[in-house]
Design a protein around this motif. Structure first.
Motif, short mmCIF file in Angstrom:
data_model
loop_
_atom_site.label_atom_id
_atom_site.label_comp_id
_atom_site.label_asym_id
_atom_site.label_seq_id
_atom_site.Cartn_x
_atom_site.Cartn_y
_atom_site.Cartn_z
N GLY A 33 27.37 27.03 56.01
CA GLY A 33 27.44 25.72 56.42
C GLY A 33 27.27 24.31 55.96
N ALA B 19 31.27 28.59 48.45
CA ALA B 19 30.33 29.17 48.91
C ALA B 19 29.59 28.09 49.54
N LEU C 114 30.33 34.49 55.26
CA LEU C 114 31.21 35.16 54.18
C LEU C 114 30.62 35.49 52.60
N GLU D 128 27.11 23.64 41.83
CA GLU D 128 27.38 25.14 41.56
C GLU D 128 29.07 25.97 42.66
N ASP D 129 28.88 25.32 43.58
CA ASP D 129 30.43 26.73 44.04
C ASP D 129 31.02 25.93 45.55
N GLY E 69 30.34 33.37 44.22
CA GLY E 69 30.00 32.45 44.25
C GLY E 69 28.62 32.13 45.06
N VAL E 70 27.56 33.18 43.92
CA VAL E 70 25.90 32.17 44.22
C VAL E 70 25.92 31.29 43.15
N PHE E 71 25.14 30.50 43.27
CA PHE E 71 24.46 29.47 43.50
C PHE E 71 24.06 29.65 41.74
N PRO F 179 32.25 34.82 49.52
CA PRO F 179 33.00 35.10 48.96
C PRO F 179 33.66 35.85 47.87
N GLU G 15 23.26 42.44 40.95
CA GLU G 15 22.92 41.77 41.83
C GLU G 15 23.00 40.80 42.36
N LEU H 261 38.25 27.80 55.76
CA LEU H 261 38.38 27.27 54.56
C LEU H 261 39.49 27.74 54.16
N ARG I 30 22.45 36.19 51.07
CA ARG I 30 22.27 34.76 51.50
C ARG I 30 22.92 34.86 52.49
N ALA I 31 23.84 35.26 53.01
CA ALA I 31 24.76 35.13 54.13
C ALA I 31 23.88 36.02 55.44
N MET J 212 19.78 28.21 51.06
CA MET J 212 20.59 27.68 51.45
C MET J 212 21.01 28.66 52.22
N ALA K 124 30.33 27.99 60.25
CA ALA K 124 29.21 28.84 59.86
C ALA K 124 27.71 29.25 60.81
N SER L 209 30.23 25.56 51.86
CA SER L 209 31.09 25.06 52.60
C SER L 209 31.05 26.56 53.52
N ALA M 198 34.40 24.94 58.57
CA ALA M 198 33.85 25.80 58.17
C ALA M 198 32.73 25.52 58.27
N HIS M 199 32.33 24.39 57.90
CA HIS M 199 30.68 24.82 58.14
C HIS M 199 30.13 24.58 59.57
#
Lengths: 255, 398
Positions: B256, B251, A101, B247-248, A107-109, A103, A160, A71, A168-169, A120, A95, B253, A91-92
């Motif tokens: 992936g 995160a 990561l 949203e973020d 950094g939840v959506f 974060p 939570e 990042l 998610r990770a 996701m 992953a 990125s 970065a992607h």
């Protein structure tokens, strides 16, 4: 809580390794607008190891993680992961290579449901059936999330949300899990729950790099640790050594 | 005089309600085929109904509303899905319109008399995709340097971009007369489908189709296409990735998601819809000039998206219809009403429009912050159907 569970770590921490570590960082430097946030650090993580990176606010821990995740772009040094150099990998792509990561600040959506958040995490995967089983696995690991599958992540409590971020990770089936300040802003009871989960995940053989300000907690679950101060690693060793060391006691454990 | 227009406004209100009903129905219930056919029949009859009830000029207004729907849906991709605040969106409409104007008019004969003695007259089916692609290219051109910008900063740069395009169009009449400056380009070829010019009245199966009706059907087809693409995108992997970026970004990125390419894609897709709409506009009007592409237009389209319900297709369509029709309704009510009350026009409907508009936005932000027809998620976020949200914090700490 259960210190006895922690396996005795090898005491060769910090020294050059003969083996084949999962992640090996050499002389990593990161510069932010003329300020050297990370001033040439070395660290490594072996497969299946839980390593803590502790230090006070502004020591450069988060920056280090961001550099590992791709990042931020390092100004110098090498990051070798599974034997390959990560320098020019976006970065992607990292992953997709198994570096996950969680974060800082989770950094939840926020405006997506818990289920959508978890899915996701599996964005770079295409094995639908396996993704579905992993999803069930996550709900088993975090029963509280199972109860709230279709709730928006933004409406959850901090603890939570931390669970969502971790699940998610994990949905990406990482080989290296990096957690940035998982205890931040959580109630003490929730911190204990989160750390118990980290221990569970580590027990399954996951390699984890844990960044924490809460040095005692981090060293209690970790096998090895690094202490970071103003952009440099000043101490490293087994978690028990660090917990017992006078410098760490004075600086971070209030002892 | 006043009574007649009041009657007209009443009928108009009915029409607007019907219109809204059609759109809401069409998008909220997919299973019901009968409903779909009813909506389609109603839409096909709409120009005739409008013509009969309100007159030919209103069909033209409805045509413009369709163009605005396409614009608003395109901007919704950028703002609603990917969360990139774009204040210069009308620039893509301009690019599309000028693409059509330059390649479908005698104008280029002025600049390059040797090369194009009669100007350029490409067929519509070539010009339209070209306009969309060129606009998409401009979208990437805007997106690329602004990738690192977010929120207010992005808004300022996009605002500047919109103005740059307009100023270029205004000044590119020298050294080579490319855009004809503020005079604009006129005598643009009408859209012609299968050899039939839409600018002339057609008789099909004994039914008379005036030009405005024909354009309505053309616009309807393209609006349907934009709606279809928007819906598919929304539920696709790309759509979910856009929402994650919204949203973020960090995160996203780390999950992936290739944030750079996906943001560029959002800009390009939004711009393509704007460009196609612009080309249709040029063909419909027969004339383009830079003053149609002012900052106010960008703001207007953004307001359509926000007012209707960001991220929700039905909401955005509703917002576009509402705001596209509002000035016309005012013109037909305010002036006659003032004439009747005071014997003269005290307040110009144009300035009253801005006043009403500002008030409406403030009221909206206070009472319906997620828009008139909010998206599912926004509705839930604001707690309309989420009793569990109350208890979660308690549970976590006890």
């Amino acid at each position: 809580m259960s210190e006895s569970k922690i396996p005795a770590p090898p005491s060769s921490a910090g020294a050059p390794r003969a083996g084949n570590p999962l992640l090996e960082v050499r002389d990593l430097q990161v510069v932010y607008g003329g300020i050297r946030a990370v001033k040439g650090i070395d660290l490594h993580i072996d497969r299946g190891e839980l390593v803590a990176l502790i230090g006070s606010n502004g020591a450069g821990k988060t920056t280090t993680l961001k550099a590992l995740a791709g990042l931020v772009h390092p100004a110098g040094g090498q990051i070798r992961y599974e034997g390959g150099e990560l320098h020019s990998i976006a970065a992607h792509r990292r992953a997709a290579m198994g570096i996950a990561l969680v974060p800082e600040g989770r950094g939840v959506f926020a405006r997506m449901t818990i289920a959508e958040n978890l899915l996701m995490g599996a964005y770079s995967r295409s094995d639908k059936i396996e993704i579905a089983t992993d999803l069930d696995r996550m709900y088993a690991l975090f029963p509280r999330l199972a109860e709230r599958k279709y709730q928006l992540a933004g409406t959850l409590s901090g603890g939570e949300q931390q669970m969502v971020a971790m699940a998610r990770a994990l949905m990406s089936r990482p080989r290296l899990l990096m957690l940035d300040e998982p205890s931040m802003g959580l109630a003490p009871l929730m911190v204990q729950k989160i750390f118990a989960t980290i221990r569970d995940i580590a027990a399954l053989g996951m390699s984890i790099l844990l960044v924490e300000q809460n040095a005692r907690l981090a060293l209690q679950v970790a096998q090895r640790g690094y202490v970071m101060e103003s952009g440099a690693i000043t101490l490293s060793g087994s978690a028990t050594e660090l917990l017992g060391s006078d410098a760490v006691q004075r600086a971070y454990l209030g002892g | 005089m006043s009574r007649r227009s009041l009657c007209g406004s009443l009928r108009f209100g009915l029409l607007a309600t019907l219109l809204r009903g059609f759109f809401v129905m069409q998008f909220s219930d997919k299973r019901n085929r009968l409903k779909f056919w009813l909506v389609l029949a109603a839409l096909l009859l709409l120009p005739f109904i409008t013509d009969a009830l309100l007159g030919r000029s209103w069909v033209r207004i409805v045509d413009f509303a369709m163009l605005y729907i396409m614009l608003a849906l395109g901007l919704n991709i950028v703002v609603g899905y990917a969360g990139l605040l774009d204040l210069g969106y009308i620039a893509f409409f301009a690019v599309g319109a000028y693409c059509y104007a330059l390649t479908g008019s005698p104008h280029l004969a002025l600049a390059f008399p040797m090369m194009f003695p009669a100007g350029v007259h490409l067929p519509f089916w070539i010009v339209l995709p070209m306009a969309a692609l060129v606009a998409g290219g401009f979208g990437v051109l805007l997106g690329a340097p602004t990738l690192r910008l977010r929120g207010d900063y992005l808004a300022i740069v996009t605002l500047g971009f919109g103005e740059i395009i307009r100023i270029f169009l205004n000044n590119l009449d020298a050294p080579v007369n490319l855009t004809n400056g503020p005079q604009g380009i006129s005598r643009i070829d009408p859209v012609s489908v299968a050899g039939v010019s839409l600018n002339s009245t057609q008789h099909i199966f004994g039914i008379v189709f005036p030009a405005v009706h024909l354009y309505f059907y053309l616009f309807l087809a393209f609006t349907a296409l934009v709606v279809f693409v928007s819906r598919r995108l929304e539920r696709s992997r790309i759509g979910r990735a856009w929402m994650a970026i919204r949203e973020d970004e960090v995160a996203a990125s780390a999950m992936g998601i290739d944030t750079r390419n996906l943001k560029l894609l959002a800009f390009a897709m939004g711009a393509m819809s704007g460009g196609a709409s612009g080309a249709l506009f040029a063909g419909f009007q027969g004339f383009v000039s830079p003053e149609s592409f002012s900052l106010m237009e960008s703001v207007m389209v953004l307001c359509m998206v926000v007012l209707g319900g960001m991220g929700n297709i039905a909401g955005v369509i509703f917002g576009a219809i509402l705001l596209a029709l509002l000035p016309e309704v005012l013109r037909h009510i305010v002036v006659p009403a003032q004439q009747a009350l005071f014997g003269r026009t005290l307040v110009d409907p144009e300035s009253l429009r801005m006043l009403l508009f500002g008030t409406a936005l403030i009221v909206m932000m206070l009472y319906r912050p997620a828009g008139l027809l909010p998206s599912r998620v926004r509705r839930r976020e604001l707690g309309a159907d989420e009793p569990a949200a109350e208890t979660s914090v308690y549970d976590a700490t006890h």
